[in-house]
Structures are given as C-alpha cells and as structure tokens.
Design a protein around this motif. Structure first.
Motif, short mmCIF file in Angstrom:
data_model
loop_
_atom_site.label_atom_id
_atom_site.label_comp_id
_atom_site.label_asym_id
_atom_site.label_seq_id
_atom_site.Cartn_x
_atom_site.Cartn_y
_atom_site.Cartn_z
N ARG A 58 -69.64 -66.94 -81.39
CA ARG A 58 -69.93 -69.01 -80.98
C ARG A 58 -71.33 -68.87 -81.23
N SER A 66 -69.19 -59.25 -80.65
CA SER A 66 -68.36 -60.12 -80.96
C SER A 66 -68.45 -61.60 -80.94
N GLN A 67 -68.05 -61.74 -79.35
CA GLN A 67 -66.61 -62.83 -79.19
C GLN A 67 -68.67 -63.93 -79.10
#
Length: 332
Positions: A73, A68-69
């Motif tokens: 981004r 998810s990170q």
C-alpha cells in the motif's frame, strides 16, 4: 520538473536521520517510514519535523518490512524514485538472543520489499544497507567487494540473505538495486547500546561524576570506523549511477575497541583508563569477528567518494557532544 521522491525505511535511526537531512538539502520530497509504537522514538528527526521549511517535503508514514500488505500500500501510494532500506534489527550481540526476529526483519523484510517493487513494476532505484559483519571470519585482508562472506552472527547471516536477494532480483528482473557494504560508522546519534557510544558516553559520565566504571566485552576486536554523515553520502551516490552495483564503504584503517577506550579517556586527561573499565562476559559474542578493514578503492574510483573524518577526529566529535549533553565544556 517534479521533485524526486525518496522513501527511507529506518528513518529514525542514526543513518536514516542523516540521510533525510542530505536528501532534503538536495531538494527531494522525503518519506520516512516509522513503526507504530506506544512511545515516540523520533529524537533524531524531531528537528526536521519541527522545521517549517520542510513542512511540505518531509513526511512520515507508518509501516513495517515484515508486514508485506502494508508495504504494498505504501509503495503504491508514494511511488518513490529512490528507496533506501536502512531498517533492521541491527545490534549484533542482541541478534544471538533474538535470531528469529532478526532473520525476519533484517533478511525476510528485505525480500518483502524486493517482491513488492517487482510485483508493482516500480521503476525505482533501491539502496540496501549491507554490512561488513557479513565478512565475519575474514577470508582476506582488507575486505573488498569480491571477498567471500563468512557470517558469524544471526544478524550477519540475515544480512547475507538480504544481500544475495538484492543481487538475485537485480539479475532476474533488471531491477536497479545496490548493496552498500558499509563498515562501522559512528556519530553522536549512535544508539547507546553500541560500543562506540557506550564508551564516549561512559567517559563523559565519569567526568561528570555520574558513574565510576564502564562495562565492556572484547577489547581486542578491531574495526574500521568512519563517520556516518559521510557514509550516507555514499548511499546517495550509488543511486545516481547509470548502472546498479555493489560497493564497500570504509576508511581503510582499523582500530581496536581498546584504542577507542584509550583515546576517549586521553581526551579528558585520564591516562590510567583501566581502573574505569570492567570486562563483563555478558557482552562477549558466542562467535566473534576479530578483524574488519575495508578496501573502498572501487567507491573512490566509481562514485568519487572519499572518507575525510579519521578515527581520532571521530572520537572527538562523539565525545564533545556527550560532554555538552552533560553541560561540560570540552577542552579539546
């Protein structure tokens, strides 16, 4: 006016490659998401990467729905106008062997994407690839947008989770998010472990003398088979509407796996197909989906979408390419 930006998750797949072609032809800047791997799996999009005319408009980015990170981004950087989520562990039989992985990529991955769009407050339009497999043990014939789901595989249950997540985020946050409930759709770019490609490629290899039999599972399963390039056009049409909605995309005709086998062999002049087909129990599903046939009247009415390639022509298109790949000139 700036070009529209589209993000395609699953760009290296059958649908992703045809969708990239379609959007590029319409003047989009297309960003395709690929997973990091030790080997390139980009055969379906190599022609786009190599084409000088798309050097400034076709871009590949690394990413994964379960991370998810990285997704945050990516979305922050690109800020796409349209997102097409075609990424998934998409093989139904394999989902029984990899249920957790299938749930994470196909189900939770979609939730990750929705949450990222919501938190970033992106004014983007989202297309979610839903599946006719969600109907499973069908509750009515034909199946339409209001037909209850009865999933019969880990893949289908993950798709149902993703479907309702899209509906929930649409209703809770006013998100422009659509589900396309696509019935089976095939092409020469179909993966080799899918039954349609397995059959047409197998027949071509028998003609070429490279094999003597094709191993298959349930020949009685009935499916609504369409042509993939036409189905990605329906995806695009959904995101051009004023209001988000969900649509069944199908031909309205059903054919059995045996029909596909018989038609493929008949095209190369082999009538006694049974001596070339061996049933292997390994390919049976623990719970089978017996009959799928879709009612796409809503898509016809609202989207102006109509399937043109019928079953017999679809088999010809696929088998022609498989024969050409083996340097055999098709006679049909």
């Amino acid at each position: 006016m700036d070009k529209k930006k589209a993000l395609i998750l699953g760009v290296t797949g059958q649908d992703g490659s045809y969708l990239a072609e379609l959007l590029l032809s319409k003047g989009y800047d297309v960003y395709g998401v690929v997973r990091r791997s030790s080997s390139f799996n980009r055969a379906r999009i190599e022609h786009l990467v190599a084409d000088e005319k798309y050097r400034e408009t076709f871009h590949l980015e690394y990413g994964d729905l379960v991370e998810s990170q990285g997704l945050f981004r990516l979305l922050s950087k690109i800020r796409p106008d349209e997102i097409y989520n075609l990424a998934a562990q998409s093989h139904v039989r394999i989902s029984f062997d990899l249920p957790h992985y299938t749930a994470m990529t196909t189900g939770v991955g979609t939730l990750n994407l929705l949450e990222a769009i919501s938190i970033l407050k992106l004014p983007t339009k989202l297309y979610q690839a839903s599946s006719s497999e969600m109907f499973g043990k069908v509750q009515e014939v034909p199946q339409k947008e209001t037909t209850p789901f009865y999933p019969r595989s880990p893949y289908a249950t993950a798709k149902v989770f993703a479907y309702w997540s899209v509906v929930n985020y649409r209703e809770a946050y006013g998100m422009f998010a659509c589900n396309g409930i696509l019935f089976n759709h095939e092409s020469p770019r179909r993966g080799e472990n899918f039954v349609s490609k397995k059959i047409t490629k197998g027949v071509a290899e028998i003609v070429a003398g490279k094999r003597s039999i094709i191993e298959l599972g349930n020949l009685d399963a009935q499916r609504d088979w369409g042509y993939a390039p036409e189905y990605v056009d329906a995806m695009w049409r959904m995101l051009q509407q004023e209001k988000p909605d969900d649509f069944v995309i199908a031909t309205g005709e059903t054919h059995s796996v045996e029909d596909l086998v018989r038609e493929s062999f008949a095209l190369v002049g082999i009538d006694d197909w049974k001596k070339y087909v061996q049933i292997d129990p390994r390919y049976y599903r623990p719970t089978e989906v017996d009959l799928l046939i879709g009612d796409a009247s809503k898509a016809r009415r609202v989207l102006g979408w109509e399937p043109k390639v019928k079953f017999n022509e679809l088999v010809k298109i696929m088998l022609r390419e498989d024969l050409k790949d083996l340097s055999i000139t098709p006679s049909f």
